[in-house]
Design a protein around this motif. Structure first.
Motif, PDB file in Angstrom:
ATOM      1  N   ALA A   1       0.858  -1.190   0.000  1.00 33.66           N
ATOM      2  CA  ALA A   1       0.000   0.000   0.000  1.00 33.66           C
ATOM      3  C   ALA A   1       0.885   1.228   0.000  1.00 33.66           C
ATOM      4  CB  ALA A   1      -0.922   0.017   1.220  1.00 33.66           C
ATOM      5  N   THR A   2       0.271   2.353  -0.292  1.00 31.10           N
ATOM      6  CA  THR A   2       0.980   3.634  -0.248  1.00 31.10           C
ATOM      7  C   THR A   2       0.233   4.571   0.695  1.00 31.10           C
ATOM      8  OG1 THR A   2       1.752   3.374  -2.525  1.00 31.10           O
ATOM      9  CG2 THR A   2       1.814   5.589  -1.592  1.00 31.10           C
TER      10      THR A   2
ATOM     11  N   ALA B   1      -4.366  -4.420   3.775  1.00 34.67           N
ATOM     12  CA  ALA B   1      -3.780  -3.280   3.070  1.00 34.67           C
ATOM     13  C   ALA B   1      -3.866  -3.456   1.562  1.00 34.67           C
ATOM     14  CB  ALA B   1      -2.320  -3.104   3.506  1.00 34.67           C
ATOM     15  N   ARG B   2      -3.649  -4.668   1.081  1.00 35.46           N
ATOM     16  CA  ARG B   2      -3.769  -4.920  -0.358  1.00 35.46           C
ATOM     17  C   ARG B   2      -5.201  -4.675  -0.839  1.00 35.46           C
ATOM     18  NH1 ARG B   2      -0.998  -9.806   1.165  1.00 35.46           N
ATOM     19  NH2 ARG B   2       1.239  -9.736   0.647  1.00 35.46           N
TER      20      ARG B   2
ATOM     21  N   GLY C   1      -6.086  -0.644   1.079  1.00 43.60           N
ATOM     22  CA  GLY C   1      -5.107   0.410   1.309  1.00 43.60           C
ATOM     23  C   GLY C   1      -4.970   0.702   2.800  1.00 43.60           C
TER      24      GLY C   1
ATOM     25  N   ASP D   1      -5.567   3.938   4.966  1.00 44.75           N
ATOM     26  CA  ASP D   1      -6.047   5.317   4.956  1.00 44.75           C
ATOM     27  C   ASP D   1      -6.861   5.591   6.215  1.00 44.75           C
ATOM     28  OD1 ASP D   1      -6.442   7.887   3.977  1.00 44.75           O
ATOM     29  OD2 ASP D   1      -8.294   7.324   2.935  1.00 44.75           O
TER      30      ASP D   1
END
Length: 469
Positions: A265-266, A436-437, A440, A442
């Motif tokens: 994730a970013t 997370a994949r 994400g 957030d």
């Protein structure tokens, strides 16, 4: 004047090779013929590299600083007693432990050289050392369940009597008792207690005994000096120390070999996870972890203990599996418990340090998903609790996802026990990676946990993650 260079609870410092190198450089720069390098537990695990190397990466550090003495922390048994024994056989320092016993009731590690106490000649003085470990270690750490830990104060009294009979000039306790150091100072005649376990710094006198703790993750080294006037301490910022390239390179090689560099994730806005944040109330990293657990288990609620969120740099930019392992570096599954609403309300109350005597005053011990609670800090009272937007029904059964550790621990959420187990899912950091994949990372502070001060009026929030972050 003998000196002791005190480090403790360095845990996941190994995941940042440069920082580990600076810690070693700080100690090496301070070292000398009049000094001993001393560790007081949780210096082998947890962490990403620790998980891969099963704690043996600590040998790189011990050798780099020419470690002299150490005692055990609860996490030094994360990979089981046999793995700890293999590490002891290769470690350069003398290990002292007066209250840890093996599966057969014999002193743990005796064959590997562990002793209850020892006498060292330091700058012309004879200094006696003994070690004690939190007697709850076998409940704090399921991997240590086969061990037995005796009463640390009785063990300390016996060790001190032996050392005084040896005619030592000073007696120093190496302690991984945390808050128990105060009682230790009251019950035994020692000059210094070099402590650990609680992840906050300390340097103060109790009963004319100097008590020290360096905090967590190798950010600080404490230099303790003994002379005829007593003990004094000087704090050194290890994050600014000189580098030790050999250690940093060895750890980088271990990180590369771990193969945990997949980006899952970013994160645009960095998510902090320092101790003040995770113990201050609702926070973004706590919400992220709790949400992942509830999603994986499809449970009504998820609980995450603050102590299980390991401190480190913020999650920022590209987040890898290694980053998520560093948040919860434990090879344990997410478990599901089935509890009554009354038991769940007790668990919510136990998020406050005013209810559970663990850690520092004012610490907040939990994070939630699927629930909202309102707590009065001054009255130590749960004012409101809802699940799915509805008030908690004391008679109803609820499913709760959490780290499996909490089913064994008497320290955090003791209302929920092994008898409540209803299932388990994937390893904690794998669950975080899967979540997370899919979604994400957030997370935001949403008002799941509201801490009020009745003294200031019911509308006043005493501590919030938005303030501490």
């Amino acid at each position: 004047m003998p000196r002791f260079l005190h480090y403790s609870d360095i845990e996941n410092v190994y995941d940042d090779p440069e920082r580990a190198g600076r810690l070693a450089g700080t100690i090496t720069e301070l070292d000398g013929d009049d000094a001993l390098v001393v560790g007081t537990g949780d210096n082998t695990s947890p962490g990403v590299v620790a998980m891969v190397a099963k704690g043996h990466q600590a040998l790189d550090f011990f050798r780099a600083v020419d470690a002299d003495l150490a005692t055990f922390g609860n996490h030094d048994f994360d990979y089981g007693p046999d793995e700890t024994r293999t590490l002891l056989a290769d470690a350069p320092q003398t290990w002292v432990s007066a209250n840890v016993f093996d599966e057969d009731g014999e002193p743990f590690g005796a064959a590997e050289g562990v002793v209850p106490w020892t006498v060292e000649q330091v700058d012309g003085a004879r200094v006696g050392f003994f070690g004690v470990t939190d007697p709850a270690t076998d409940s704090l750490n399921p991997s240590a369940a086969e061990l037995t830990l005796s009463d640390p104060y009785e063990a300390a009294e016996s060790a001190v009597a032996d050392l005084r009979a040896e005619g030592v000039d000073y007696v120093v306790a190496l302690s991984h008792l945390g808050g128990g150091d105060d009682e230790l100072a009251e019950r035994v005649d020692v000059d210094v207690i070099l402590g650990g376990h609680v992840h906050s710094e300390r340097a103060e006198y109790v009963n004319d005994t100097l008590l020290t703790r360096p905090g967590v993750n190798g950010e600080v080294v404490l230099e303790v000096t003994l002379d005829a006037d007593g003990a004094r301490v000087e704090r050194h910022d290890a994050t600014q120390g000189p580098e030790t390239p050999e250690l940093a390179d060895a750890l980088r090689a271990r990180v590369a070999a771990a193969g945990l560099d997949e980006v899952v994730a970013t994160v645009d806005e960095p998510i902090p996870r320092d101790a003040d944040v995770v113990h201050g109330g609702e926070c973004r990293v706590g919400n992220f972890v709790a949400d992942a657990y509830r999603w994986a288990a499809d449970s009504d609620v998820a609980l995450q203990n603050s102590g299980g969120l390991r401190a480190g740099p913020p999650l920022a930019g590209d987040v890898t599996i290694a980053d998520l392992v560093s948040v919860v570096p434990f090879e344990e599954p997410v478990a599901v418990a089935e509890v009554t609403g009354a038991e769940l309300l007790d668990a919510f109350r136990q998020m406050s340090s005013a209810v559970v005597d663990f850690g520092e005053d004012g610490w907040w011990h939990g994070h939630v998903s699927g629930a909202r609670i309102v707590w009065d800090d001054d009255a130590a009272e749960l004012l409101e609790a809802t699940v799915g937007g509805e008030p908690v029904d004391p008679e109803r059964l609820y499913t709760v996802a959490m780290a499996e550790y909490l089913l064994h621990s008497d320290h955090e959420f003791p209302a929920i026990e092994e008898r409540h187990r209803a299932g388990e899912f994937g390893i904690q950091h794998d669950v975080l990676a899967d979540y997370a994949r899919e979604f994400g990372i957030d997370s935001a502070v949403e008002g799941r946990i509201e801490r009020r001060s009745s003294a200031a009026g019911s509308a006043t929030t005493a501590t919030s993650a938005s303030q501490t972050e």
